[in-house]
Structure formats: structure tokens, C-alpha cells
Design a protein around this motif. Sequence first.
Motif, PDB file in Angstrom:
ATOM      1  N   ASP A  69       0.027   0.810   1.773  1.00 37.59           N
ATOM      2  CA  ASP A  69       1.048   1.634   2.070  1.00 37.59           C
ATOM      3  C   ASP A  69       2.217   1.014   3.018  1.00 37.59           C
ATOM      4  OD1 ASP A  69       0.017   3.509   0.453  1.00 37.59           O
ATOM      5  OD2 ASP A  69      -0.297   4.947   1.823  1.00 37.59           O
ATOM      6  N   ALA A  70       1.579   0.221   3.971  1.00 30.38           N
ATOM      7  CA  ALA A  70       2.525  -0.334   4.799  1.00 30.38           C
ATOM      8  C   ALA A  70       3.159  -1.763   4.236  1.00 30.38           C
ATOM      9  CB  ALA A  70       1.772  -0.823   6.061  1.00 30.38           C
ATOM     10  N   GLU A  71       2.647  -2.308   3.446  1.00 29.69           N
ATOM     11  CA  GLU A  71       3.040  -3.502   2.533  1.00 29.69           C
ATOM     12  C   GLU A  71       4.221  -2.822   1.852  1.00 29.69           C
ATOM     13  OE1 GLU A  71      -0.035  -6.865   1.553  1.00 29.69           O
ATOM     14  OE2 GLU A  71      -0.934  -4.787   1.124  1.00 29.69           O
ATOM     15  N   VAL A  72       3.904  -2.166   1.176  1.00 28.28           N
ATOM     16  CA  VAL A  72       5.039  -1.592   0.203  1.00 28.28           C
ATOM     17  C   VAL A  72       6.279  -1.002   1.047  1.00 28.28           C
ATOM     18  CG1 VAL A  72       5.605   0.476  -1.388  1.00 28.28           C
ATOM     19  CG2 VAL A  72       3.397  -0.601  -1.566  1.00 28.28           C
ATOM     20  N   ALA A  73       5.842  -0.213   2.275  1.00 33.76           N
ATOM     21  CA  ALA A  73       7.225   0.196   2.844  1.00 33.76           C
ATOM     22  C   ALA A  73       8.036  -1.041   3.450  1.00 33.76           C
ATOM     23  CB  ALA A  73       6.504   0.993   4.070  1.00 33.76           C
ATOM     24  N   THR A  74       7.397  -1.973   3.969  1.00 33.83           N
ATOM     25  CA  THR A  74       7.950  -3.303   4.319  1.00 33.83           C
ATOM     26  C   THR A  74       8.777  -3.931   3.359  1.00 33.83           C
ATOM     27  OG1 THR A  74       6.135  -3.607   5.929  1.00 33.83           O
ATOM     28  CG2 THR A  74       7.716  -5.681   5.159  1.00 33.83           C
ATOM     29  N   LEU A  75       8.325  -3.791   1.974  1.00 28.88           N
ATOM     30  CA  LEU A  75       9.330  -4.489   0.881  1.00 28.88           C
ATOM     31  C   LEU A  75      10.381  -3.461   0.587  1.00 28.88           C
ATOM     32  CD1 LEU A  75       9.666  -6.553  -1.341  1.00 28.88           C
ATOM     33  CD2 LEU A  75       7.950  -5.233  -2.684  1.00 28.88           C
ATOM     34  N   ARG A  76      10.278  -2.164   0.429  1.00 29.18           N
ATOM     35  CA  ARG A  76      11.252  -1.342   0.195  1.00 29.18           C
ATOM     36  C   ARG A  76      12.297  -1.258   1.313  1.00 29.18           C
ATOM     37  NH1 ARG A  76      10.593   3.104  -3.130  1.00 29.18           N
ATOM     38  NH2 ARG A  76      12.372   4.053  -1.999  1.00 29.18           N
ATOM     39  N   GLU A  77      11.977  -1.801   2.393  1.00 27.83           N
ATOM     40  CA  GLU A  77      12.868  -1.820   3.694  1.00 27.83           C
ATOM     41  C   GLU A  77      13.753  -3.043   3.427  1.00 27.83           C
ATOM     42  OE1 GLU A  77      13.142  -2.247   8.572  1.00 27.83           O
ATOM     43  OE2 GLU A  77      11.268  -1.447   7.626  1.00 27.83           O
ATOM     44  N   GLU A  78      13.115  -4.213   3.111  1.00 22.85           N
ATOM     45  CA  GLU A  78      13.567  -5.282   2.748  1.00 22.85           C
ATOM     46  C   GLU A  78      14.531  -5.333   1.741  1.00 22.85           C
ATOM     47  OE1 GLU A  78      10.579  -8.117   1.987  1.00 22.85           O
ATOM     48  OE2 GLU A  78       9.862  -8.213   3.962  1.00 22.85           O
ATOM     49  N   LEU A  79      14.253  -4.424   0.771  1.00 19.52           N
ATOM     50  CA  LEU A  79      15.303  -4.372  -0.416  1.00 19.52           C
ATOM     51  C   LEU A  79      16.106  -3.228  -0.372  1.00 19.52           C
ATOM     52  CD1 LEU A  79      12.526  -4.513  -3.266  1.00 19.52           C
ATOM     53  CD2 LEU A  79      14.261  -6.457  -2.870  1.00 19.52           C
ATOM     54  N   GLY A  80      16.217  -2.626   0.957  1.00 20.58           N
ATOM     55  CA  GLY A  80      17.411  -1.719   1.234  1.00 20.58           C
ATOM     56  C   GLY A  80      17.131  -0.459   0.566  1.00 20.58           C
ATOM     57  N   LEU A  81      15.688   0.023   0.152  1.00 22.36           N
ATOM     58  CA  LEU A  81      15.436   1.118  -0.820  1.00 22.36           C
ATOM     59  C   LEU A  81      15.407   2.291   0.177  1.00 22.36           C
ATOM     60  CD1 LEU A  81      13.113  -0.472  -3.242  1.00 22.36           C
ATOM     61  CD2 LEU A  81      15.267   0.292  -3.888  1.00 22.36           C
ATOM     62  N   THR A  82      16.067   3.364  -0.293  1.00 20.00           N
ATOM     63  CA  THR A  82      15.904   4.601   0.547  1.00 20.00           C
ATOM     64  C   THR A  82      15.096   5.780  -0.224  1.00 20.00           C
ATOM     65  OG1 THR A  82      17.957   5.368  -0.322  1.00 20.00           O
ATOM     66  CG2 THR A  82      17.988   4.469   1.809  1.00 20.00           C
ATOM     67  N   ASP A  83      15.719   6.594  -0.867  1.00 17.91           N
ATOM     68  CA  ASP A  83      14.951   7.544  -1.565  1.00 17.91           C
ATOM     69  C   ASP A  83      15.037   7.251  -3.041  1.00 17.91           C
ATOM     70  OD1 ASP A  83      17.629   8.202  -1.844  1.00 17.91           O
ATOM     71  OD2 ASP A  83      17.407  10.212  -2.002  1.00 17.91           O
ATOM     72  N   ALA A 131       1.360  -7.941  -6.747  1.00 21.38           N
ATOM     73  CA  ALA A 131       0.721  -6.851  -6.682  1.00 21.38           C
ATOM     74  C   ALA A 131       1.577  -5.954  -5.732  1.00 21.38           C
ATOM     75  CB  ALA A 131      -0.786  -7.007  -5.777  1.00 21.38           C
ATOM     76  N   VAL A 132       2.107  -6.114  -4.548  1.00 19.26           N
ATOM     77  CA  VAL A 132       3.100  -5.471  -3.695  1.00 19.26           C
ATOM     78  C   VAL A 132       4.156  -5.119  -4.606  1.00 19.26           C
ATOM     79  CG1 VAL A 132       4.441  -5.245  -1.854  1.00 19.26           C
ATOM     80  CG2 VAL A 132       2.162  -6.604  -1.917  1.00 19.26           C
ATOM     81  N   TRP A 133       4.958  -5.993  -5.365  1.00 13.63           N
ATOM     82  CA  TRP A 133       6.050  -5.288  -6.131  1.00 13.63           C
ATOM     83  C   TRP A 133       5.573  -4.423  -7.310  1.00 13.63           C
ATOM     84  CZ3 TRP A 133      11.033  -7.015  -5.553  1.00 13.63           C
ATOM     85  CH2 TRP A 133      11.420  -8.159  -4.608  1.00 13.63           C
ATOM     86  N   TYR A 134       4.639  -4.534  -8.007  1.00 14.81           N
ATOM     87  CA  TYR A 134       4.030  -3.582  -8.883  1.00 14.81           C
ATOM     88  C   TYR A 134       3.964  -2.583  -8.251  1.00 14.81           C
ATOM     89  CZ  TYR A 134       3.403  -6.709 -12.827  1.00 14.81           C
ATOM     90  OH  TYR A 134       3.549  -7.827 -13.881  1.00 14.81           O
ATOM     91  N   ASN A 135       3.374  -2.302  -6.910  1.00 12.24           N
ATOM     92  CA  ASN A 135       3.180  -0.872  -6.543  1.00 12.24           C
ATOM     93  C   ASN A 135       4.324  -0.284  -5.879  1.00 12.24           C
ATOM     94  OD1 ASN A 135      -0.326  -0.359  -6.000  1.00 12.24           O
ATOM     95  ND2 ASN A 135       0.109  -2.370  -6.187  1.00 12.24           N
ATOM     96  N   LEU A 136       5.295  -1.225  -5.891  1.00 11.07           N
ATOM     97  CA  LEU A 136       6.565  -0.544  -5.283  1.00 11.07           C
ATOM     98  C   LEU A 136       7.207   0.329  -6.207  1.00 11.07           C
ATOM     99  CD1 LEU A 136       8.808  -0.811  -3.230  1.00 11.07           C
ATOM    100  CD2 LEU A 136       9.831  -2.595  -4.609  1.00 11.07           C
TER     101      LEU A 136
END
Length: 751
Positions: free
Chosen positions: A540-554, A627-632
Motif C-alpha cells: 500500500d505504501a508503494e501505491v500511496a507514494t505513486l499517487r502522491e507523485e501523480l498529484g492524485l487525491t480522491d 506492477a505498482v502502476w497496475y495496483n494504482l
Amino acid sequence: MTRSNPLKLLFYLCLLIVILLVGYKLYLNFFKQDFEAIHTEQVERIHERTPPGSAIRFAVVGNINNSVGVFEKRIIPKLNDSSLDFLVSAGNAVSGGGEDKYRALQGTLSNLKMPYLLTFGPHEYEDFGSFRFYDHFGPHFFSIRTGNARLIFLDSTGKTPWQWQIRWLKDLLSQDTTNARVLFIGHPPMKPENPMPFTTDDSFLQPKAFRTALMELIETRDIDLVFSANLAIYDEETVGDTGFITTGGAGGLVLNTENSFYHYVEVGISPDGEVTHQLVPMEIGQHPILERLEGLWFFVYSLFYSGFLNFILILFAFLAATIKLYQIIFIGKDYYPDYDLDPTPWLEKPLRVVMFTNNYLPFIGGVPISIERLRRGLEQRGDATLVVAPRYKNQPEREKSVVRVPSLLTMGKNREFRMANIFLSQIRKRVRVFKPDIIHVHHPFWLGSLGLFMARRLKVPAVYTYHTRLEHYAHFVPLPGMLFRNLISHTLIKYFGNRCDGVIVPTYSTEEYLRMIGVTTPVFVQPTGIEYDRFQAVSDAEVATLREELGLTDEKVFVSVARLSNEKNIDFMIEAIHRLRQQTKVPFRFLMIGDGHQRDRLQKKIEELGLESCFQLVGAIKPDEMAVWYNLGHAFLFASKSETQGMVILEAMSAGLPVVAVRSSGIEDVVRDGYNGFKTPENQGQWVARAQELLENDGLRKQFSDKARAFAADYSVEQFAKDVHGIYATTLAAYEKRAQTTYAERLGRSN
């Protein structure tokens, strides 16, 4: 009661036709004499029949047009029964200037019992016929004396300059002492009162200056009669003391009207120069079916005279039909797989496998990734592999089991498509030293063709994996798109597949396609493996990091993976996302992973539609990071119709993403509609409705997600490698059995 087999009868008919063709061709080439300068012989015969001071009678015909039913069968017998001295064609004795037409005419004229002369007309000139007329008959314009009359033949085609002919004719007539003069010219110098339909100025003597000069000469030099052809009519005009006759009724098509009918003209010239002529109409009403048969016969007849090219073509056409029918009738075929095979010896030992591919890592694509997974899976099982692939700029410095081939040509925006130098001897040396048990090719051309060639040279079986629907890549080929899409691509795959010992396909729908185009080689359905465990190991941490890098919120996240190229149908998804944004209140982001030559154009389209905030072209992502991008993502959207399997769909499912995809052969067996995703026609309205349903219905999306993950679990790389090893073993067993059968047959024949 034994019933005759119609195919067997057809086979023997084709065989008989081939024998007759060969025999008749031998007769034509070794027993039938060639002919040249025929007019020389004909003039001598005319002089013998019509010495100076004698009366002469001859027939004039026009537009024979290689007629068999009218001229050869009806007019010639009547001429042979007459007391005429000779025959003159006023033009168009042949229907065209090809060698076949001249040969056929000579065969027809050989039935005449009197000498003949031909006027060089427009049909004699066609299809480079001028040199054939000169070789077979003689000059294009000439003159002879017969009795006390002079016959003059002019060239109306433009082959001989008209000014030269006029000068020659003036000199000839100024010294002529005959009592009568008759001129023959292919094109009529005068238009008849009732011309044929569809006649043009080119139907008559051109240019105007030639026509004017000739008419002046006719008037001042006492020409008695002028005969022409080129029109299927009989017309008679008089200018001064000269008669102008257009005669075109010795063959070809006529209208059977008052002035268009089958006929010829008899001409009589007395010793003192009195010229008379008489029209001889022919009562011929050829049945339309007979006309068709005559045309068909002449086509077949002409083939024998048109050189060896046409003969070889027709001969091999019949040979191909004969061989094909022989195979259908006499060679037994078992359309079921050979179950009497024992692959155990090859299942129980490590195999040495060489793979040939036109693209490979670091080039990112479905085929290179599939090959790399297979290579790693086989090596983990204990098999030895060697990959023959193009050289890339940013490839690893040291690769233990890869032969990199320098390129002859690179294509694409980033030079990603490479035409390797298959002519290097080092490739063949490396493969020979490796001593493969089997060769696995991944493309039906170029390096794939080299792989098949090496398999034949090393006497090992070749297996081909059908990865790519070539017909969807017509825009990359410098050929007419429809030609490549509808003919060449299918023919190439059929031909290549049937030369291999086995074909691997990822889905049953793809197997059906190969059977439909005529692939008869054993086909094995084997989906490409995915690294299922790696997709489960994402935190979950890897996914959260990628969301933050892409500027994703909700926002909910849609993911798609494809090369940015026409065949991937990216435009469809951009337009569909534009519609979806207008129809839903749920915020979302669409991440398009992949790169390609269409990126700049697609980015411009995204900006024009104002989608910058929700549709992002991410670019190429390293395979280890996918794999991280898919799980995003929350769902996977896809619109390509060029897939054979859609490996990215299985990868998305392994990350728990339900799928919305356009129906195609590679999707049909992977996406189960209403179970792990949705399949729609290529209809934006339906596609958008399904995407919106997954976006807004969290419960349905969770249900589909669990089923997608469970479905993908059966496609591990380990199972993939094990199954492919089994395919190799089965193919080797079949290859060994065929070799033993062939050896036994040869041994039996030698004894």
C-alpha cells in the motif's frame, strides 16, 4: 453400387489437358514452320497469275479481325470456289498487333487457295505490331503491278511519316504507265454519309494535312478506286472520277443493318484499264452463343503463339490444379491430432531452445516481454536458451544467452523498429555451436524466416508463436492498405505457419482464425504467462507514494497500457473519456501508459478536447515498475482490436482490475462478460456506459476485482514455461516419428 468420384474425374481431365498442352506446344515449336516476308512470295504468285496485258479479278476484304466463324469458315470457302486471281485486305486483318494474333491470321490465310496481300492498318499497328508486320509480311507501304494495273498500299497509322509517303507516291505515279490504279489505306480518307455509332475523328485518316494532300494527289493522278477499312460498314462515295469504298464486313462485329453487314467486294480490271466492282453480301447470322465460343476458342488458340510466358502460366495453372486435386483425392489425411505420440523422452530431460525474434528488450512491447518471461521460465526449469534478436542502443552490456544482431535499417520515431542483418554468418555459427533441440520463432518473416531456415539446415523442428495480427499493421507497410490487410498478411501467416512443425496461439479464437485461413500445422493453445506473484507483492505504501507523485487525491483511476499507434485505437478511448466526463460526477483520472509515434498527435487531441486534467499520457514505464502502476488503478480500459491475447489485460486482472474492452479475437477468451469485466462492440456509447458503471458502482467493481484476480492466478510464468516445454516435447516426438517413417519408406524403396 460404386459411384464415380467427380473430383477424381476432374483430376484426370486436368491431367489430360496438361498432356495435350505439352504435346500441342511441341508440335507448334518443332513441327510448325515459322514465317517471314510472306508478301514476297505472294507477289510472285500474283505475277504468275496476272502477267502484263491480262485482265485481273480480285477480292477486297476489310476488318477480318482474326475471324474464324465468318472469314475462315464462310468467306474463304466461297473465295476458293471462285475464279478470282488474289485477295487484298484493306486493313485490320488482325484484331491486335500481338504475336498471337499474327500467328492466328497466318493459320487462317493458309486455307486460301489464292495469293493475298495485306494493308498495314490500325489493328496491325497496335501492341507494337508494326515490327511484327514488317517481319512476317513486309514493308508498311509498297506498290505492285499486276496485269495492266497498279496496286498501291499506304500506311495510315503514323508509323511512316505521311510526307515521305506523299513524296514517294508522287514519284511513283509520275513514272507509272499502267492503265488503272487502285489505292488501299487502312483509315478512310472520307466520312461516309451514314457513319457507325461511336465513331470519332481518329476513326478516319489523320492528320488533316495528310488527308488533304492525299485527296489532291488522288484527283490529279487518276486514281480509280480507294479502299479502306476500320469501320464495320459498307460505304461507297464518288469524288470526281474516283470511287471511295469503305469495306469492314469480313469479320468482327457488325450491326446487321443496311450498311453494316458481312460482305466482301469483287474488283475487275480489263487490259485497257476499265475498272468495275461488285458488292458480295454474305448471308450470315451467327448465333450469339457461337460468337462467344469463337471468342473463347481464339483466346485459347492465341495462348499457344504468345511466347513461352503465357504457355508456362497456363501449364502451371493446370499443374497446380492437378497437384491440388491429387492431394485432395489420393493422399489420405487425418485431421485429428496424432495421439500415438510419446513425448516422455523429451519431457524428462532439459532441452536446448533457440528463439528468433524481430524485437526484444529493451524495446517495450507485448512480444518482447512474453519472450523474456518464457526464457526465464525455461531456464528456471533447467532448459538452455539462446535468443537471436536485434541490437539496441541501450541494451545491457553483457547478456549470457542473447545473440544481438546489428541492423541494416531502423524505423520509427525513436528507431525502435529494426531490420536486423540476417546475412551475417556469425548468427548461423552461434546457432550451430549451441546445437539446439528445437527452434522457436516469434515472427513470420525476417529473423523468423532465418530461424525456420536454420531449423531445416540443422534438421530440428521449428515452432512458431502467432503473436501479432499483421492485418492491423497495414499503415506501417509501403503497400496499398487493403492489399496488405486482406491478402498479403493472411497469405504470409498461412504459408509460414504451414512450413513450421507446430504453431502456438494464446487463445482459442486465434486458433479458429488460423484454421480459417488454411493453417494445417498442429496448433497448440497456450496463453502467455504473467508474473502473478509480483503483482500481489505490491505494498500500500508503494501505491500511496505513486499517487502522491501523480498529484492524485480522491480520484478514481482508470489504467490502460498500449503502444501509441493507430492499431491500438487510442483515439476511440480519448473521445469516449470526453463523453464520460460529461456524463458522470465522480472524479477520475485516466492514465495511458505507453509510448509511440502517435504521441504528439494524441496529446494535441487531448488538449483540443480540454482533457488535460483527466487524461494523461504517462509514457513508457519500465517492466519492473508496472506492477505498482497496475495496483494504482481501479479499472482497466482497453479498445485495441489488434491483440492475439491481450497480455496487459491479464496483468491488469492479476492486480485486481476489472476490465472494459472492445470485442476482438484476443479479448474474447480472457474477458468474461459480467464476470471479470465487460466486453462491448466498437461503440462508444456502450463502452462509456460500462466504464461509467464500474466507476460509480463500488460494490460491482469489488466483485469483478476479486474474480479478475482469481482468473489471472492460473496464468503464472512457471505454468507457462512448463506447458511450452510440453509443446516442445510433443513437437519433437512428432518430428522424430515422421523422420523414422520417412527413413523406413526410403529403405523399403531401396530394397
